[in-house]
Design a protein around this motif. Sequence first.
Motif, PDB file in Angstrom:
ATOM      1  N   GLY A 528       0.811  -1.207   0.000  1.00  0.00           N
ATOM      2  CA  GLY A 528       0.000   0.000   0.000  1.00  0.00           C
ATOM      3  C   GLY A 528       0.848   1.263   0.000  1.00  0.00           C
ATOM      4  O   GLY A 528       0.503   2.263  -0.630  1.00  0.00           O
ATOM      5  N   ASP A 529       1.992   1.206   0.695  1.00  0.00           N
ATOM      6  CA  ASP A 529       2.864   2.382   0.761  1.00  0.00           C
ATOM      7  C   ASP A 529       3.620   2.603  -0.537  1.00  0.00           C
ATOM      8  O   ASP A 529       3.829   3.737  -0.965  1.00  0.00           O
ATOM      9  CB  ASP A 529       3.867   2.225   1.913  1.00  0.00           C
ATOM     10  N   LEU A 530       4.070   1.501  -1.167  1.00  0.00           N
ATOM     11  CA  LEU A 530       4.937   1.609  -2.341  1.00  0.00           C
ATOM     12  C   LEU A 530       4.091   1.579  -3.612  1.00  0.00           C
ATOM     13  O   LEU A 530       4.020   0.577  -4.316  1.00  0.00           O
ATOM     14  CB  LEU A 530       5.954   0.466  -2.351  1.00  0.00           C
ATOM     15  N   SER A 531       3.440   2.678  -3.901  1.00  0.00           N
ATOM     16  CA  SER A 531       2.564   2.735  -5.073  1.00  0.00           C
ATOM     17  C   SER A 531       3.074   3.690  -6.134  1.00  0.00           C
ATOM     18  O   SER A 531       2.428   3.871  -7.163  1.00  0.00           O
ATOM     19  CB  SER A 531       1.153   3.169  -4.650  1.00  0.00           C
ATOM     20  N   ALA A 532       4.253   4.293  -5.923  1.00  0.00           N
ATOM     21  CA  ALA A 532       4.789   5.232  -6.908  1.00  0.00           C
ATOM     22  C   ALA A 532       5.312   4.483  -8.124  1.00  0.00           C
ATOM     23  O   ALA A 532       5.620   3.289  -8.069  1.00  0.00           O
ATOM     24  CB  ALA A 532       5.903   6.075  -6.282  1.00  0.00           C
ATOM     25  N   LEU A 533       5.424   5.194  -9.243  1.00  0.00           N
ATOM     26  CA  LEU A 533       5.982   4.592 -10.447  1.00  0.00           C
ATOM     27  C   LEU A 533       7.454   4.247 -10.227  1.00  0.00           C
ATOM     28  O   LEU A 533       8.198   4.999  -9.607  1.00  0.00           O
ATOM     29  CB  LEU A 533       5.861   5.569 -11.627  1.00  0.00           C
ATOM     30  N   GLY A 534       7.856   3.090 -10.722  1.00  0.00           N
ATOM     31  CA  GLY A 534       9.254   2.682 -10.606  1.00  0.00           C
ATOM     32  C   GLY A 534       9.650   2.195  -9.233  1.00  0.00           C
ATOM     33  O   GLY A 534      10.816   2.286  -8.849  1.00  0.00           O
TER      34      GLY A 534
END
Length: 907
Positions: A528-534
């Motif tokens: 849920g926290d790591l939803s950024a591109l790349g």
Amino acid sequence: GDFLVHQKYGIGRFEKTVVRKKNKLTKAEVAAQTHRRKVIIKDWLVNEKKGNATAGELALFRQERFGKNAIDNDPVSNPHQTVLEITYEDSIVHVPIDRAYRLSRYKGADSLVKPKLSKVRSKQWENAKRKVEENTLQIAQDVLALYATRETLVRKPFDPKYDDMVHEFCVKTFPYEPTPDQNTCFDAVGNDMVWRRHPMDRLICGDVGFGKTEVALRAIIRCIFNGRQAALLAPTGVLAAQHFKTTVERMSKLPEYKELFAKMDTPPEFFFTGLLRGGMGKNTKAGRAAREAIANGDWNVIVGTHALLGRDIEFKNLGLLVIDEEQRFGVKQKERLKLICSGVDVLTMSATPIPRTLQMSLSGIRDTSTLQSPPPMRKPIQTQVSQVDDDIIYEAISTELDRGGQCFYVVPRISMMAEAESRIMELFPGIAIISAHGRMGRNMAEQNVAAFAEGNYQVLLATTVIENGVDIPSVNTILIQNAENFGMSTLYQLRGRVGRSDQQAYAYFLHSGESVTEQAAMRLQAIGDLSALGSGFDVANRDLEIRGAGSLLGTEQSGEAARVGFDLYMRMLKKSIRQLRGLDVPVVPRTNFLEIEEANLEFFFIKDSSSSSSPLIPASYIPDLDQRYQAETSARLAESTAALVNITQEWKQTYGIPLPAELQTSLKTLHLHCCTKRIGIDVVGIHNGDCILRSPGLRPRHLQKILELLPQTKLPNGLRMIFPSRLTNKDDRGEDEAEFTDNKGVMDLKTLLQNPMFGDENEDSDENGGDDTEDWDALDREEAMAMKEISSAMQLKGKLRKQDFVDHPRYIVPDFASQPDKIHTLLQCLLPLSKAIYTQQEYDKTAAKIATELREKRELITKQRKKQKKNELDAMRINHSEMVNRQYGIGNGGGILNKPEQQQKRV
């Protein structure tokens, strides 16, 4: 409550942040404090005592205002700071916020096993670090020995004459503009395949949908243009079918560009692609036909699943193996891959590489390229983690259907699909649902996914069979039921199935609530926290943190990593490798010479059956075309001037002397190429009459070691060296760059190298800052950027511009434009450096190889001694048993100690 590792004090537990008095002040803070206290005392004398105060009153005021237990709220007189409170076994340590970079989370072999806290007042931590340093030194020796072994592996390189054809065809048939990282990957893979003697072993790390497949396709096209077979291995049938479809579509455009292939020896009408997957066994008609096509070379590109690893598969002329999602293959499959990959170029792709793969890339065993720049218009996927709820399911699906889209609904087990379908039908009566899972009949799952992609259905209900290879732009919502049952890599891959267009995508991770374990909760929180591109690398790193390092470095090294934590262990390993490889200047596969008006410095070697001559060797010297091409290739790929001299001697012995004049001129150019590649020079050009030789990977510590190897410890006459300010201490003075001319030059190397940011000396001295992680992290970032610059050097065209070199280390040959013989001038300057670097690097590799062999021999002798000792003890036990038998008169006719197992039990 988190366990942390401090480089100086060891493993501790974080408790809280507190604000406390600052103990160690800088010189500026001490001066400001002294001045402020003088002002406070002066104000007190004027306002309270009217200028009349005794010495005793003054001392009492000082004690009450500035003493140990005094309450001084003045921020200048009594500076405070925020610190992290870390508990150790025998004490509490406060770490200032500005030194928090010395801390890292503890990651051990098993995240469920809590580590033992270190003792600050003992040498326990120092002893643990010393043992780990010894271990990392051994691994560093193994890495260098592996480098030496890899250099013995030679395969026929790919011909550079096809590069222009490959590039033009790929550009014309690729409908998108490549990202900057994609262009860098194209160049890196091309250099590995064409300009190196050793087989390629490169890892492409990139987020889902960032263009890894295009990198692989261009490598495949280069391979088949060279007349060799290429294989693409995928972990699932759905992914293999997707790759097969993509490859066939690309190859079908070949007839439109026939004019591109005019230079080929035998221009092809078509390239054929075949698919080998489960259900096509050797006893089936389709399986036999596929195996025959592969063995005869009828299939140029073979796409397949695990069936490609069968022992009954024989390739006619395999040149490239592409492995997609390597982490999905087991140990047995990887052992089989090692046999297949011997002497074959290997390209591996992954979005979330497994820890072992990350470690191999980190230590340099495997070359790595990363895709971090997202495609244009790509938006981050909005992620929601919540408990399974019909309202959430209804809202998610209805929102997507209202905008004309489609949805994925994923469950962990096939047995759950019927219940999930009933739930969706109750919420949306009459909705069109189609299913896909791994136990369907042959090709059924792929056909259902294809029917869904055509828009005939609104929801695809599936298992993890759609984890890889499904690329449907109209699907922008995915719901994952019982998400706690999936691993983090799987969750990340499933989320990547949506968001393939400019529409906002949504991912719902639905868990079952109270039955969620602690590790599963950590996984869901992380995803849920790591939803950024790349964020693929971050996901892999967090997964490592949650699951633990495990047997990342093998059973022997995992225990060592647990002593100090994985992060610190990897940092120490990198330091050991860097120290052991003192001259770790990156070898450039190819130098780009920009518009130098002299002999052809950047010629290509072309095998042209219609011509009687070639750019390097005249036909009069080596009449046979194939022999001439083979000789040219060996000369083109020579990695040192010494190797080139040996090749020339072989020519003289085989084809006679003297060498033709034009060949001698070309050999001088080849010697120059060998020098620039060995020194790490990727671009050569002229700027304002001076010759600029850019060397992005060169650092002050390298220059110091090179000077120690040169006569009179100075650079050759006519050669200057300039470093940008960020790599020297000139940056603090506001200067743009620092020049080194000789051992007494403008830049003081000895003083500079005492700073671990620039050198290797005093690394373990905390006073010199050697313990500062920040310096080493900055160093790693610098060197990673240098490798990117080297990979993209061939993209520079035309004349050399100032922006192409001003931010990089560079050698300079003044007044180069006026030199009559430019190649001779460059060779005079560069040949001593090249020889010194090559000799030292070969010595380091040989020394590491000898050290590894000696260690293995010692270990073998130790094992033999233990085995011999064990055999002697066993013999003593048997003798003792026989003696007991004789002493008590027990014969062979039924005594209880007759049988060996009874004797052993009695003893």
